[in-house]
Design an enzyme around this catalytic site. Structure first.
Site, short mmCIF file in Angstrom:
data_model
loop_
_atom_site.label_atom_id
_atom_site.label_comp_id
_atom_site.label_asym_id
_atom_site.label_seq_id
_atom_site.Cartn_x
_atom_site.Cartn_y
_atom_site.Cartn_z
N THR A 36 -29.37 -7.78 17.91
CA THR A 36 -28.85 -7.00 16.78
C THR A 36 -28.30 -5.63 17.20
O THR A 36 -27.95 -4.83 16.33
CB THR A 36 -29.95 -6.80 15.72
OG1 THR A 36 -31.07 -6.13 16.32
CG2 THR A 36 -30.41 -8.13 15.15
N PHE B 275 -43.36 -4.25 14.82
CA PHE B 275 -43.25 -5.66 14.43
C PHE B 275 -41.94 -6.32 14.85
O PHE B 275 -41.57 -7.35 14.33
CB PHE B 275 -43.40 -5.78 12.91
CG PHE B 275 -44.68 -5.20 12.39
CD1 PHE B 275 -45.89 -5.77 12.70
CD2 PHE B 275 -44.68 -4.05 11.62
CE1 PHE B 275 -47.09 -5.23 12.24
CE2 PHE B 275 -45.86 -3.50 11.15
CZ PHE B 275 -47.07 -4.09 11.47
N GLY C 202 -33.12 2.92 19.01
CA GLY C 202 -34.45 3.51 18.91
C GLY C 202 -34.37 4.98 18.55
O GLY C 202 -33.32 5.62 18.65
N GLU D 139 -26.58 -12.09 17.47
CA GLU D 139 -27.38 -12.46 16.29
C GLU D 139 -27.77 -13.93 16.26
O GLU D 139 -27.91 -14.53 15.19
CB GLU D 139 -26.64 -12.08 15.01
CG GLU D 139 -26.35 -10.59 14.91
CD GLU D 139 -25.82 -10.15 13.56
OE1 GLU D 139 -26.17 -10.77 12.54
OE2 GLU D 139 -25.06 -9.17 13.52
N ILE E 133 -31.77 -15.78 23.22
CA ILE E 133 -32.09 -14.89 24.35
C ILE E 133 -33.56 -15.13 24.72
O ILE E 133 -34.45 -14.98 23.88
CB ILE E 133 -31.87 -13.42 23.97
CG1 ILE E 133 -30.39 -13.18 23.62
CG2 ILE E 133 -32.31 -12.49 25.11
CD1 ILE E 133 -30.14 -11.86 22.91
N TYR F 179 -27.89 7.74 8.14
CA TYR F 179 -28.88 6.77 7.65
C TYR F 179 -29.27 7.19 6.23
O TYR F 179 -29.91 8.22 6.04
CB TYR F 179 -30.10 6.78 8.57
CG TYR F 179 -31.08 5.65 8.34
CD1 TYR F 179 -31.08 4.51 9.13
CD2 TYR F 179 -32.03 5.74 7.32
CE1 TYR F 179 -31.98 3.49 8.94
CE2 TYR F 179 -32.93 4.71 7.11
CZ TYR F 179 -32.92 3.60 7.92
OH TYR F 179 -33.82 2.58 7.73
N THR G 263 -39.13 -7.37 18.29
CA THR G 263 -39.22 -7.86 19.66
C THR G 263 -38.00 -7.46 20.49
O THR G 263 -36.94 -7.13 19.96
CB THR G 263 -39.32 -9.40 19.67
OG1 THR G 263 -38.10 -9.95 19.14
CG2 THR G 263 -40.51 -9.88 18.85
#
Length: 562
Positions: free
Chosen positions: A212, A203, A216, A263, A269, A471, A205
């Site tokens: 940001t 969801f 991945g 941001e 962009i 994380y 792009t």
């Protein structure tokens, strides 16, 4: 029927737990028995919004640029574009608390249309919020409180094409509004992949990833998004800004780097040229049980020291490892049950595995078959030297299949009155375990102050020559009436801790509104002045995505000239 705001905004997709019978008992042992129920989700139509301030004249002007079907003040569209997908966002939308919403949503189809909308906004004095997939978890796409004037959200979803592939250079030029699955499908038809698979992949792009500084799940091989971008096009309040797609240059500070991670403060962009790779012939992901989190960290570091390029190296701490195995599905057939039992017998030689204190390490290599085999030949002795116990490939395949699923679980937990959120950071190898312990302790203490049992877990998922990311996922029973305050206290305690103990303010979630209060402490006064000057150079009227990154103190609350 009430709209369900699933983790990434899919109203009809939940998280099926019917084949995971160990999960709820495990969670109740951690958080307390008989988890409660949250307040009901408000009907979408019942959510009250302030009336749109876009005049009929300006609606007509926008329609002339993007077409009548490209501009809307529809209630549902304005609600959908009001928030991102953080815990705070989901709690507010469930309550129907949307005091600030964009006045209109605009869908451009080309760079020229984006530029024309920005020109129109400059003349009218509107604020503009660029919008990719809306998966921000740091307040990156919302109208900040205390702002005045008309806000227009620029949704890039119609700009979703791979424009060209340069096979000789190994690059592709792509419109910024393309979502992850559509991007991979278009590249895949030509035998290529970008290799960028964040958890929000379904969801989010390309433009959002770049804006940001996204990471991945296969970043150890393919790099973070800033390493993939070689050129881009930006529509700004002062006109079009192009960064040429040249592999390397010595022309002063990198102008590309000024845009990556900006941001939406400098412009929108609209297109990017990125490195692409041949779709790997082989993907081989395997699991290992490490004696401890600290030992697992050393094993990861040693893999990198051997110049290996694993696609994924992911180490879960003891708590996340335990949850991982509680989330495994029951076998769906007698054959599956037999295979599972046979696998356990082979692994343990008929005995049992002592999971106490052990941590799951996932390692995956991708590429040509011979390259994957040779890398495993180097990796296995390293993992064995650190007392890693091989679990084989089934664990790796299981993780790979379900790697995008966990965000959906948040709504299921919210239905049971559970606070759950994530935060991330990064630091050097020498500081990684100390930072892990500090933030883990800060989260547990902050959650426990509300009189509830904390559950905190962590994994390392992005590794570099000199360090790695952390994380964290934290959970606890919601405190009725103080759900947002409870979350804010935990978030604040953890962020204070990681900044003061040598961690990055953000590794890949960006800054947005939520992290902006720490920016001055993190980058220093000169850093803030430099970023504010950059903002002034690209957006002298101050209307692009106000309040984000720099915070309100570094920007006027009203655009200049309004």
């Amino acid at each position: 029927m009430a709209m369900k705001w699933w983790g990434w905004g899919q109203p009809d997709k939940g998280y099926a737990l019917d084949r995971k019978p160990l999960f709820w008992p495990f969670l109740e042992r951690r958080l307390g028995p008989a988890l409660g129920e949250a307040a009901p989700v408000m009907e979408l139509a019942a959510i009250a919004l302030p009336p749109s301030r876009l005049s009929a004249e300006h609606h007509k002007a926008l329609s002339a640029i993007v077409g009548a079907d490209g501009v809307t003040t529809d209630h549902a569209e304005r609600v959908h574009h009001s928030y991102g997908k953080s815990y705070r966002d989901l709690v507010r939308i469930r309550r129907g608390h949307v005091p600030h919403a964009p006045d209109a949503v605009v869908y451009p189809r080309s760079h020229d249309e984006v530029q024309a909308v920005l020109d129109c906004a400059r003349e009218a004095g509107w604020r503009v919020i660029p919008f990719g997939g809306g998966t921000s978890v740091v307040g990156g796409v919302e109208v900040p409180p205390g702002q005045v004037g008309v806000f227009v959200t620029l949704d890039m979803a119609r700009m979703d094409r791979v424009v060209a592939i340069d096979r000789e250079s190994g690059t592709a030029t792509i419109q910024a509004g393309v979502f992850g699955p559509a991007l991979e499908e278009q590249l895949g038809r030509e035998g290529y992949t970008l290799g960028h698979f964040p958890q929000s992949f379904e969801f989010s792009t390309l433009g959002g990833w770049i804006a940001t500084r996204s990471a991945g799940q296969q970043s150890s091989k393919y790099g973070k998004i800033e390493e993939m971008v070689v050129g881009l096009r930006l529509a700004t309040p002062k006109g079009t800004f192009d960064v040429r797609p040249i592999p390397a240059q010595a022309t002063g500070p990198s102008l590309k780097e000024l845009v990556v991670g900006s941001e939406g403060l400098l412009g929108v962009i609209t297109e990017a040229t990125v490195k692409v790779h041949r779709v790997p012939a082989v993907r081989d992901y395997r699991g290992y049980l490490m004696p401890s989190f600290e030992v697992g960290i050393r094993a990861m570091r040693d893999l990198l020291r051997q110049e290996l390029r694993p696609a994924t190296v992911r180490l879960s701490d003891r708590q996340e490892t335990e949850l991982f195995f509680k989330m495994r599905e029951e076998p769906g057939s007698p054959v599956e049950a037999f295979v599972q039992q046979a696998g356990k017998w082979v692994l343990t030689r008929g005995g049992s595995i002592d999971f106490e204190g052990r941590c799951l390490l996932l390692v995956g290599f991708e590429g040509e078959a011979s390259a994957v085999v040779s890398q495993w030949e180097v990796a296995r002795p390293i993992l064995k030297r650190h007392d890693g116990l091989s679990l084989g490939a089934s664990i790796g395949r299981s993780w790979f299949r379900s790697r995008f699923d966990l965000p959906y679980l948040r709504d299921t937990l919210l239905d049971r009155g559970v606070m759950v959120d994530t935060l991330e950071t990064a630091t050097e190898w020498a500081n990684l375990h100390d930072l892990y312990q500090a933030v883990d302790g800060a989260l547990k203490e902050a959650i426990a102050k509300n009189g509830v049992a904390p559950f905190v877990m962590c994994h390392v998922s992005h590794v570099y020559h000199d360090g790695a990311s952390l994380y964290f996922t934290f959970a606890g029973r919601q405190t009725p009436g103080r759900e947002l305050e409870q979350w804010a206290e935990a978030k604040r305690a953890a962020t204070d801790c990681l900044v003061r103990n040598g961690g990055a303010l953000s590794h890949h979630h960006a800054i947005g509104l939520d992290h902006a209060p720490w920016m001055r402490e993190y980058v220093g006064s000169i850093g803030i002045e430099a970023l504010a000057a950059l903002k002034e150079a690209f957006d002298p009227t101050g209307y692009m995505n106000p309040g984000k990154l720099l915070g309100p103190s570094a920007q006027a609350s009203t655009p200049k000239g309004v």
